[in-house]
Write a protein that holds these residues in place. Sequence first.
Motif, PDB file in Angstrom:
ATOM      1  N   UNK B 123      -7.653  -6.268   6.450  1.00  0.00           N
ATOM      2  CA  UNK B 123      -7.911  -4.825   6.283  1.00  0.00           C
ATOM      3  C   UNK B 123      -6.751  -4.149   5.546  1.00  0.00           C
ATOM      4  N   UNK B 124      -5.532  -4.496   5.936  1.00  0.00           N
ATOM      5  CA  UNK B 124      -4.363  -3.872   5.284  1.00  0.00           C
ATOM      6  C   UNK B 124      -4.326  -4.224   3.796  1.00  0.00           C
ATOM      7  N   UNK B 125      -4.639  -5.492   3.481  1.00  0.00           N
ATOM      8  CA  UNK B 125      -4.700  -5.898   2.066  1.00  0.00           C
ATOM      9  C   UNK B 125      -5.709  -5.062   1.288  1.00  0.00           C
ATOM     10  N   UNK B 126      -6.873  -4.903   1.879  1.00  0.00           N
ATOM     11  CA  UNK B 126      -7.917  -4.132   1.195  1.00  0.00           C
ATOM     12  C   UNK B 126      -7.472  -2.679   1.014  1.00  0.00           C
ATOM     13  N   UNK B 127      -6.848  -2.115   2.040  1.00  0.00           N
ATOM     14  CA  UNK B 127      -6.338  -0.732   1.928  1.00  0.00           C
ATOM     15  C   UNK B 127      -5.373  -0.610   0.757  1.00  0.00           C
ATOM     16  N   UNK B 128      -4.441  -1.547   0.696  1.00  0.00           N
ATOM     17  CA  UNK B 128      -3.438  -1.479  -0.383  1.00  0.00           C
ATOM     18  C   UNK B 128      -4.095  -1.616  -1.757  1.00  0.00           C
ATOM     19  N   UNK B 129      -5.014  -2.560  -1.845  1.00  0.00           N
ATOM     20  CA  UNK B 129      -5.683  -2.791  -3.123  1.00  0.00           C
ATOM     21  C   UNK B 129      -6.519  -1.568  -3.529  1.00  0.00           C
ATOM     22  N   UNK B 130      -7.248  -0.995  -2.566  1.00  0.00           N
ATOM     23  CA  UNK B 130      -8.054   0.204  -2.866  1.00  0.00           C
ATOM     24  C   UNK B 130      -7.171   1.365  -3.299  1.00  0.00           C
ATOM     25  N   UNK B 131      -6.038   1.516  -2.615  1.00  0.00           N
ATOM     26  CA  UNK B 131      -5.152   2.633  -2.945  1.00  0.00           C
ATOM     27  C   UNK B 131      -4.609   2.480  -4.363  1.00  0.00           C
ATOM     28  N   UNK B 132      -4.163   1.272  -4.689  1.00  0.00           N
ATOM     29  CA  UNK B 132      -3.672   1.016  -6.045  1.00  0.00           C
ATOM     30  C   UNK B 132      -4.760   1.326  -7.083  1.00  0.00           C
ATOM     31  N   UNK B 133      -5.960   0.829  -6.815  1.00  0.00           N
ATOM     32  CA  UNK B 133      -7.052   1.058  -7.770  1.00  0.00           C
ATOM     33  C   UNK B 133      -7.385   2.542  -7.916  1.00  0.00           C
ATOM     34  N   UNK B 134      -7.339   3.276  -6.805  1.00  0.00           N
ATOM     35  CA  UNK B 134      -7.717   4.695  -6.892  1.00  0.00           C
ATOM     36  C   UNK B 134      -6.686   5.474  -7.709  1.00  0.00           C
ATOM     37  N   UNK B 135      -5.413   5.108  -7.544  1.00  0.00           N
ATOM     38  CA  UNK B 135      -4.373   5.819  -8.298  1.00  0.00           C
ATOM     39  C   UNK B 135      -4.381   5.413  -9.770  1.00  0.00           C
ATOM     40  N   UNK B 136      -4.669   4.140 -10.027  1.00  0.00           N
ATOM     41  CA  UNK B 136      -4.862   3.715 -11.424  1.00  0.00           C
ATOM     42  C   UNK B 136      -6.005   4.495 -12.064  1.00  0.00           C
ATOM     43  N   UNK B 137      -7.082   4.624 -11.316  1.00  0.00           N
ATOM     44  CA  UNK B 137      -8.253   5.354 -11.844  1.00  0.00           C
ATOM     45  C   UNK B 137      -7.870   6.794 -12.170  1.00  0.00           C
ATOM     46  N   UNK B 138      -7.041   7.388 -11.317  1.00  0.00           N
ATOM     47  CA  UNK B 138      -6.594   8.760 -11.588  1.00  0.00           C
ATOM     48  C   UNK B 138      -5.724   8.798 -12.832  1.00  0.00           C
TER      49      UNK B 138
END
Lengths: 225, 225
Positions: B123-138
């Motif tokens: 779960x923590x891995x997925x959180x980190x990966x999602x967060x990185x992707x969301x900020x990249x998208x921004x």
Amino acid sequence: MPRDTFERQLGALKTTLLELGARTNQTIAEGLEALKTRDRAMAQALIARDTEINRIRYQIEEQSYELIATQQPLASDLREIIACLMIAIELERIADHAKNLAEIVLHMGNEPLLKPLIDIPRMADICQSMLTQSLDAFARRDALAARAVCLRDDELDNLYKQVFRELLTFVIEDARTVTRALNLLFAAHNLERIGDRVTNIGERVIYAVTGQLEELNVEPSPVAK
Amino acid sequence: MPRDTFERQLGALKTTLLELGARTNQTIAEGLEALKTRDRAMAQALIARDTEINRIRYQIEEQSYELIATQQPLASDLREIIACLMIAIELERIADHAKNLAEIVLHMGNEPLLKPLIDIPRMADICQSMLTQSLDAFARRDALAARAVCLRDDELDNLYKQVFRELLTFVIEDARTVTRALNLLFAAHNLERIGDRVTNIGERVIYAVTGQLEELNVEPSPVAK
């Protein structure tokens, strides 16, 4: 555009926000009532009405941008408009938590409640009262009142811990009660989260009025101590 | 003020935001590590650093207002600035959830973990990966990528339900495990909440880029089904 046009538009925005607030407050009352009476039809109606709340919140977002773009407001006005935007988001999420109470009712089916509801209705009352006070504070631009609302969040946190400990004793005594205990725990949890969101509203009111950011809402302790 | 000054100031605001994002992402990694290693010193350091994250988030709020007030940006620019403001709030709250992992470590003391951590690190891995992707998208103004991040929240919700069901079997078998089960459940709960907040970021990116509000983040079902 003259100042009185701006005042009128800002007034209209705030009126829409307060209307959303009143509807949101109503969802808390109905969510609790559905839980108390186990009224599935009421629960379903509550869930269905969520679309309307989402619609009003989007409308507030659009109105706020429009006002900023056309009126180019300065510091204090800008903070007030942004506050509308942010409070609308919190209200919509509060309504989601109230909707969760209705979901619990549907999920429970016909199984009897583990115990009579005592602290959960008190929590719902406090949520409604805090929400009313926070919106009044916004309408009156009263930072002191907003701060007082934030401090009331402790009452909810304490009740939540009390519910938690009480339900735990049921589970420790008889592990088969765990599902029914969790249903009530989730109900209390949603009310506790509403308190956090009202605290966010209070912080936002303080900022709108004073320009000072304060963090009064600390995420609840992860563990019931 | 000329357009390139505005672009430069907006760029500075986004840089501050991405810096906050990187720090926040780090708190998730450290929160998990403290939980895995039961490292109390690491947990305390993580809790202490929260002040710095709050400071940056306030700075972003101030910078955003300043930019709106001095530059009078129009629609799309305005949405981007407001997005910075709102994403900063979500980041600060994500860091609060990571801090909760550290609080759990302190709360557990020396009692052994109920079971080896398997799904919680995922779960923590997925959180980190999602967060990185969301900020990249921004950063790239990529609404499609932002939408893809939001859809990943289901992975987290499913893992959370799995953790929940597994812990429940421990408690049903032996009610005395309830406290240790709850510690792990709260850890998973905080990660699940991080996923919701990243989804909020994703929605905000979509709105900043397209002007369309979509509700992709539905509050998680109150009951594990």
